[in-house]
Write an enzyme that holds these catalytic residues in place. Sequence first.
Site, PDB file in Angstrom:
ATOM      1  N   TYR A 157       0.834  -1.203   0.000  1.00  0.00           N
ATOM      2  CA  TYR A 157       0.000   0.000   0.000  1.00  0.00           C
ATOM      3  C   TYR A 157       0.872   1.258   0.000  1.00  0.00           C
ATOM      4  O   TYR A 157       0.660   2.173  -0.807  1.00  0.00           O
ATOM      5  CB  TYR A 157      -0.911  -0.013   1.222  1.00  0.00           C
ATOM      6  CG  TYR A 157      -1.762   1.226   1.366  1.00  0.00           C
ATOM      7  CD1 TYR A 157      -2.831   1.459   0.512  1.00  0.00           C
ATOM      8  CD2 TYR A 157      -1.498   2.159   2.368  1.00  0.00           C
ATOM      9  CE1 TYR A 157      -3.619   2.590   0.642  1.00  0.00           C
ATOM     10  CE2 TYR A 157      -2.286   3.294   2.502  1.00  0.00           C
ATOM     11  CZ  TYR A 157      -3.342   3.507   1.643  1.00  0.00           C
ATOM     12  OH  TYR A 157      -4.118   4.633   1.775  1.00  0.00           O
ATOM     13  N   LYS A 161       1.190   4.214  -2.958  1.00  0.00           N
ATOM     14  CA  LYS A 161       0.932   5.613  -2.670  1.00  0.00           C
ATOM     15  C   LYS A 161       2.170   6.479  -2.909  1.00  0.00           C
ATOM     16  O   LYS A 161       2.057   7.660  -3.265  1.00  0.00           O
ATOM     17  CB  LYS A 161       0.427   5.775  -1.237  1.00  0.00           C
ATOM     18  CG  LYS A 161      -0.967   5.201  -1.023  1.00  0.00           C
ATOM     19  CD  LYS A 161      -1.976   5.815  -1.979  1.00  0.00           C
ATOM     20  CE  LYS A 161      -3.369   5.292  -1.788  1.00  0.00           C
ATOM     21  NZ  LYS A 161      -4.332   5.888  -2.746  1.00  0.00           N
TER      22      LYS A 161
END
Length: 269
Positions: A157, A161
């Site tokens: 994740y 990002k």
Amino acid sequence: MAFTEKYGPWALIAGASEGTGAAFARELAARGLNLVLIARRRAPLEALAHELAATHGIECTAETIDLASDSAAEQLKTVSAGREIGLFVSNAGADPNSSSFLSNDPQAWLDLVKRNVVTTMLACHHFAGAMKTRKRGGIILVGSGACYGGARGLGVYSGTKAFDLCFGEGLWAELRGHGVDVLNLLLGRTDTPELRRLLESRGAPIPADLASPEEVARVGLERLPYGPVHNWGLADDEQGYAPQSAAARRERILMIEKAMADMAGSTRN
């Protein structure tokens, strides 16, 4: 230029069925933009579309697309065909896995990369091209403070990002001279249904300091002309929890741009 002139007449919101996506939809509908709402779950998406059309007298269409699918970007092109998309809000980027890297199937992480990186990049390529030609428009990449470094259970994740952050900054640099605004809206803990479901599954209490989706949407649209980064809860020149303030990141990009222009003897393409 009025808001609807700059970012209209249509906005497309990816991940619009609830939380911050739905809040963006309500805020934009109130400002008079027509909407293309994208999510995987049809029922809440259609209910929101009907609500906004009836309340604000706008056109609002709901389209179900799995943004982790290989054909997601092409589907976005298809459902937006014939509509002048002046604002693209990439909001579908949460991590539904809530697990360590090795305890999950690799396909789950691949889906996260497709959703957050591949589809986002291809969608920006499509929508930004038309915006650049028209000399107006905007892109909001709803991100997370997790982009600034990895942590236990957040490796993939955080990596996606971080890509979005660097990609968004580069896109801002390329489009800023063409009337197109780009903003990485980097959030902290936000009071979304998905976060509440996660906390409930863990038996954890709901924190008292969560940001509201409505405030996220309002601030995101307010800061859109002042990209490429807004760190949630921090002033433009305040470093806080981030490695650099938003202002410092902007200045770094402009310094690199100037150095490259000096070497090449030209400015932006």
